[in-house]
Design a protein around this motif. Structure first.
Motif, PDB file in Angstrom:
ATOM      1  N   TYR A 267     -35.314  39.859  57.956  1.00  0.00           N
ATOM      2  CA  TYR A 267     -36.653  39.331  57.723  1.00  0.00           C
ATOM      3  C   TYR A 267     -37.698  40.438  57.792  1.00  0.00           C
ATOM      4  O   TYR A 267     -38.659  40.455  57.026  1.00  0.00           O
ATOM      5  CB  TYR A 267     -36.981  38.255  58.755  1.00  0.00           C
ATOM      6  CG  TYR A 267     -36.274  36.936  58.506  1.00  0.00           C
ATOM      7  CD1 TYR A 267     -35.679  36.676  57.274  1.00  0.00           C
ATOM      8  CD2 TYR A 267     -36.209  35.961  59.483  1.00  0.00           C
ATOM      9  CE1 TYR A 267     -35.017  35.483  57.038  1.00  0.00           C
ATOM     10  CE2 TYR A 267     -35.549  34.755  59.260  1.00  0.00           C
ATOM     11  CZ  TYR A 267     -34.959  34.528  58.033  1.00  0.00           C
ATOM     12  OH  TYR A 267     -34.318  33.339  57.799  1.00  0.00           O
TER      13      TYR A 267
ATOM     14  N   ARG B  70     -38.335  39.162  39.847  1.00  0.00           N
ATOM     15  CA  ARG B  70     -38.187  40.208  40.849  1.00  0.00           C
ATOM     16  C   ARG B  70     -37.052  41.164  40.488  1.00  0.00           C
ATOM     17  O   ARG B  70     -37.189  42.368  40.577  1.00  0.00           O
ATOM     18  CB  ARG B  70     -37.923  39.571  42.222  1.00  0.00           C
ATOM     19  CG  ARG B  70     -37.798  40.586  43.335  1.00  0.00           C
ATOM     20  CD  ARG B  70     -37.553  39.899  44.660  1.00  0.00           C
ATOM     21  NE  ARG B  70     -37.347  40.875  45.716  1.00  0.00           N
ATOM     22  CZ  ARG B  70     -36.989  40.562  46.950  1.00  0.00           C
ATOM     23  NH1 ARG B  70     -36.805  39.293  47.272  1.00  0.00           N
ATOM     24  NH2 ARG B  70     -36.811  41.491  47.847  1.00  0.00           N
TER      25      ARG B  70
ATOM     26  N   ARG C 202     -45.101  45.480  47.975  1.00  0.00           N
ATOM     27  CA  ARG C 202     -45.276  44.975  46.618  1.00  0.00           C
ATOM     28  C   ARG C 202     -46.725  44.536  46.390  1.00  0.00           C
ATOM     29  O   ARG C 202     -47.301  44.755  45.316  1.00  0.00           O
ATOM     30  CB  ARG C 202     -44.307  43.808  46.386  1.00  0.00           C
ATOM     31  CG  ARG C 202     -44.101  43.477  44.902  1.00  0.00           C
ATOM     32  CD  ARG C 202     -43.085  42.373  44.703  1.00  0.00           C
ATOM     33  NE  ARG C 202     -41.831  42.702  45.357  1.00  0.00           N
ATOM     34  CZ  ARG C 202     -41.334  42.022  46.397  1.00  0.00           C
ATOM     35  NH1 ARG C 202     -41.975  40.977  46.871  1.00  0.00           N
ATOM     36  NH2 ARG C 202     -40.183  42.374  46.936  1.00  0.00           N
ATOM     37  N   GLU C 203     -47.327  43.924  47.419  1.00  0.00           N
ATOM     38  CA  GLU C 203     -48.723  43.513  47.310  1.00  0.00           C
ATOM     39  C   GLU C 203     -49.636  44.725  47.106  1.00  0.00           C
ATOM     40  O   GLU C 203     -50.572  44.688  46.305  1.00  0.00           O
ATOM     41  CB  GLU C 203     -49.143  42.759  48.581  1.00  0.00           C
ATOM     42  CG  GLU C 203     -48.508  41.383  48.721  1.00  0.00           C
ATOM     43  CD  GLU C 203     -48.789  40.764  50.084  1.00  0.00           C
ATOM     44  OE1 GLU C 203     -49.418  41.446  50.931  1.00  0.00           O
ATOM     45  OE2 GLU C 203     -48.382  39.616  50.303  1.00  0.00           O
TER      46      GLU C 203
ATOM     47  N   SER D 172     -34.769  36.194  36.844  1.00  0.00           N
ATOM     48  CA  SER D 172     -35.586  36.474  38.029  1.00  0.00           C
ATOM     49  C   SER D 172     -36.554  37.583  37.703  1.00  0.00           C
ATOM     50  O   SER D 172     -36.150  38.658  37.279  1.00  0.00           O
ATOM     51  CB  SER D 172     -34.701  36.883  39.212  1.00  0.00           C
ATOM     52  OG  SER D 172     -35.482  37.488  40.222  1.00  0.00           O
TER      53      SER D 172
ATOM     54  N   GLU E 261     -37.686  42.201  54.538  1.00  0.00           N
ATOM     55  CA  GLU E 261     -38.295  41.396  53.477  1.00  0.00           C
ATOM     56  C   GLU E 261     -39.821  41.402  53.589  1.00  0.00           C
ATOM     57  O   GLU E 261     -40.531  41.497  52.582  1.00  0.00           O
ATOM     58  CB  GLU E 261     -37.751  39.966  53.543  1.00  0.00           C
ATOM     59  CG  GLU E 261     -36.284  39.857  53.128  1.00  0.00           C
ATOM     60  CD  GLU E 261     -35.739  38.459  53.322  1.00  0.00           C
ATOM     61  OE1 GLU E 261     -36.491  37.593  53.831  1.00  0.00           O
ATOM     62  OE2 GLU E 261     -34.566  38.229  52.967  1.00  0.00           O
ATOM     63  N   VAL E 262     -40.319  41.307  54.827  1.00  0.00           N
ATOM     64  CA  VAL E 262     -41.772  41.343  55.035  1.00  0.00           C
ATOM     65  C   VAL E 262     -42.324  42.694  54.596  1.00  0.00           C
ATOM     66  O   VAL E 262     -43.365  42.786  53.945  1.00  0.00           O
ATOM     67  CB  VAL E 262     -42.115  41.075  56.519  1.00  0.00           C
ATOM     68  CG1 VAL E 262     -43.594  41.355  56.786  1.00  0.00           C
ATOM     69  CG2 VAL E 262     -41.776  39.640  56.880  1.00  0.00           C
ATOM     70  N   LYS E 263     -41.606  43.757  54.967  1.00  0.00           N
ATOM     71  CA  LYS E 263     -42.025  45.110  54.609  1.00  0.00           C
ATOM     72  C   LYS E 263     -42.092  45.270  53.095  1.00  0.00           C
ATOM     73  O   LYS E 263     -43.062  45.814  52.545  1.00  0.00           O
ATOM     74  CB  LYS E 263     -41.036  46.098  55.205  1.00  0.00           C
ATOM     75  CG  LYS E 263     -41.362  47.559  55.005  1.00  0.00           C
ATOM     76  CD  LYS E 263     -40.320  48.398  55.723  1.00  0.00           C
ATOM     77  CE  LYS E 263     -40.557  49.874  55.564  1.00  0.00           C
ATOM     78  NZ  LYS E 263     -39.530  50.673  56.260  1.00  0.00           N
ATOM     79  N   GLU E 264     -41.060  44.783  52.393  1.00  0.00           N
ATOM     80  CA  GLU E 264     -41.025  44.890  50.929  1.00  0.00           C
ATOM     81  C   GLU E 264     -42.141  44.063  50.297  1.00  0.00           C
ATOM     82  O   GLU E 264     -42.776  44.495  49.324  1.00  0.00           O
ATOM     83  CB  GLU E 264     -39.661  44.435  50.412  1.00  0.00           C
ATOM     84  CG  GLU E 264     -38.524  45.390  50.751  1.00  0.00           C
ATOM     85  CD  GLU E 264     -37.173  44.861  50.305  1.00  0.00           C
ATOM     86  OE1 GLU E 264     -37.129  43.723  49.778  1.00  0.00           O
ATOM     87  OE2 GLU E 264     -36.176  45.573  50.482  1.00  0.00           O
ATOM     88  N   ARG E 265     -42.385  42.863  50.853  1.00  0.00           N
ATOM     89  CA  ARG E 265     -43.425  42.004  50.274  1.00  0.00           C
ATOM     90  C   ARG E 265     -44.805  42.638  50.415  1.00  0.00           C
ATOM     91  O   ARG E 265     -45.609  42.629  49.481  1.00  0.00           O
ATOM     92  CB  ARG E 265     -43.392  40.628  50.955  1.00  0.00           C
ATOM     93  CG  ARG E 265     -44.382  39.640  50.323  1.00  0.00           C
ATOM     94  CD  ARG E 265     -44.177  38.230  50.805  1.00  0.00           C
ATOM     95  NE  ARG E 265     -44.436  38.097  52.233  1.00  0.00           N
ATOM     96  CZ  ARG E 265     -43.509  37.874  53.151  1.00  0.00           C
ATOM     97  NH1 ARG E 265     -42.239  37.761  52.800  1.00  0.00           N
ATOM     98  NH2 ARG E 265     -43.838  37.759  54.426  1.00  0.00           N
ATOM     99  N   ARG E 266     -45.065  43.223  51.603  1.00  0.00           N
ATOM    100  CA  ARG E 266     -46.358  43.864  51.809  1.00  0.00           C
ATOM    101  C   ARG E 266     -46.521  45.073  50.890  1.00  0.00           C
ATOM    102  O   ARG E 266     -47.606  45.310  50.342  1.00  0.00           O
ATOM    103  CB  ARG E 266     -46.484  44.299  53.276  1.00  0.00           C
ATOM    104  CG  ARG E 266     -46.685  43.166  54.246  1.00  0.00           C
ATOM    105  CD  ARG E 266     -48.110  42.629  54.214  1.00  0.00           C
ATOM    106  NE  ARG E 266     -49.014  43.610  54.795  1.00  0.00           N
ATOM    107  CZ  ARG E 266     -49.961  44.240  54.133  1.00  0.00           C
ATOM    108  NH1 ARG E 266     -50.142  43.979  52.842  1.00  0.00           N
ATOM    109  NH2 ARG E 266     -50.749  45.107  54.722  1.00  0.00           N
TER     110      ARG E 266
ATOM    111  N   TRP F 241     -50.609  49.687  56.418  1.00  0.00           N
ATOM    112  CA  TRP F 241     -49.205  49.360  56.106  1.00  0.00           C
ATOM    113  C   TRP F 241     -48.275  50.455  56.647  1.00  0.00           C
ATOM    114  O   TRP F 241     -47.233  50.166  57.230  1.00  0.00           O
ATOM    115  CB  TRP F 241     -49.031  49.214  54.592  1.00  0.00           C
ATOM    116  CG  TRP F 241     -47.625  48.872  54.186  1.00  0.00           C
ATOM    117  CD1 TRP F 241     -47.078  47.627  54.098  1.00  0.00           C
ATOM    118  CD2 TRP F 241     -46.590  49.793  53.824  1.00  0.00           C
ATOM    119  NE1 TRP F 241     -45.761  47.715  53.712  1.00  0.00           N
ATOM    120  CE2 TRP F 241     -45.432  49.024  53.542  1.00  0.00           C
ATOM    121  CE3 TRP F 241     -46.509  51.186  53.716  1.00  0.00           C
ATOM    122  CZ2 TRP F 241     -44.234  49.605  53.150  1.00  0.00           C
ATOM    123  CZ3 TRP F 241     -45.315  51.763  53.339  1.00  0.00           C
ATOM    124  CH2 TRP F 241     -44.186  50.970  53.061  1.00  0.00           C
TER     125      TRP F 241
END
Length: 208
Positions: free
Chosen positions: A145, A206, A155-156, A204, A148-153, A170
Motif C-alpha cells: 500500500y 494505466r 503520478r499526480e 487499462s 501504491e500511495v507513493k506511485e499515485r502521489r 513529496w
C-alpha cells in the motif's frame, strides 16, 4: 501437526524413559535426535533445528545451562525444558532466568506431567508461528500500500501542474533523494491517443 523434539541427557536410561513417554503422545511429537552432552546436541541442532529441546542440567563436556545459552542466541524460537534433580534447584532458577520455558523433576517424572507440559509448549509454538505469519502479512500489505500511495502521489505531480514546494514535500514524505545531476527531459505526445486507448490490448489506461 507434529513438533520435533531433541532429548539431551548423559544417562541412556533417562533418554530411553523420556522417549517411551513421548511416544505415548502419538503423532503429536517427533523425537528427531538424542544427545549425551551439550556439545553433541549443538551438532545435531546445526543439522536439524528442533521445536523443543529437553535437556538435563548436569552433564559432562557442556552442561544444560551452557547449551541453553547457545540455543537462546542461535535458535530463539526453540522451546526448552530443563530436566533436573531436587538438589539442582539453584541451577533450575538460573535456567529459567536464562529463558528456559519449563522444568521437570527427574526423580518423580510422570508421563502425564511430561506430555502435559509438552502439549502446552506445542500450543504456544503454533500460536507464535501464526502470529508471525499475520505480522508478515501485515508488513507485506503495508509495503504494498505504501508503494501504491507513493506511485499515485508521483503520478499526480507528473500529470498536473505542480509547484516546487509540492515536489519537495513529496521527496521528504517518501524519503526520496533529490537528483542533483543535470537532466535531459523529453516530452512525448501520443497521436490518436483516444483511439489507441479504446483499442489497446491491455484494456487499462494505466498499463498503456
Amino acid at each position: 501437526m507434529a513438533v520435533s523434539l531433541l532429548i539431551v541427557d548423559d544417562e541412556i536410561l533417562d533418554r530411553i524413559g523420556l522417549k517411551t513417554i513421548i511416544t505415548m503422545g502419538g503423532d503429536e511429537f517427533d523425537v528427531v535426535g538424542e544427545a549425551s552432552s551439550g556439545t553433541e546436541a549443538l551438532a545435531i541442532l546445526e543439522r536439524t533445528p528442533c521445536d523443543i529441546v529437553l535437556t538435563d542440567i548436569r552433564m559432562p563436556d557442556m552442561d544444560g545451562l551452557e547449551l541453553l545459552k547457545h540455543i537462546q542466541e542461535r535458535w530463539p524460537e526453540t522451546k526448552t525444558v530443563i530436566l533436573s534433580n531436587y538438589s539442582d534447584f539453584d541451577y533450575v532458577r538460573t535456567a529459567l532466568r536464562l529463558g528456559a520455558d519449563e522444568y521437570i523433576a527427574k526423580l518423580e517424572i510422570e508421563p502425564e506431567e511430561v506430555l502435559g507440559k509438552l502439549g502446552e509448549l506445542k500450543a504456544k509454538l503454533l500460536a507464535e508461528r501464526e502470529k508471525r505469519r499475520e505480522v508478515l502479512k501485515l508488513e507485506s500489505k503495508a509495503t504494498r500500500y505504501g508503494r501504491e500511495v507513493k506511485e499515485r502521489r508521483l503520478r499526480e505531480l507528473l500529470l498536473r501542474p505542480s509547484s516546487r514546494q509540492e515536489t519537495d514535500e513529496w521527496l521528504r514524505e517518501f524519503d526520496v533523494a533529490t537528483v542533483r545531476d543535470e537532466l535531459s527531459v523529453a516530452l512525448v505526445r501520443i497521436a490518436r491517443y483516444e483511439s489507441l486507448l479504446a483499442n489497446n490490448r491491455f484494456e487499462s489506461e494505466r498499463l498503456l
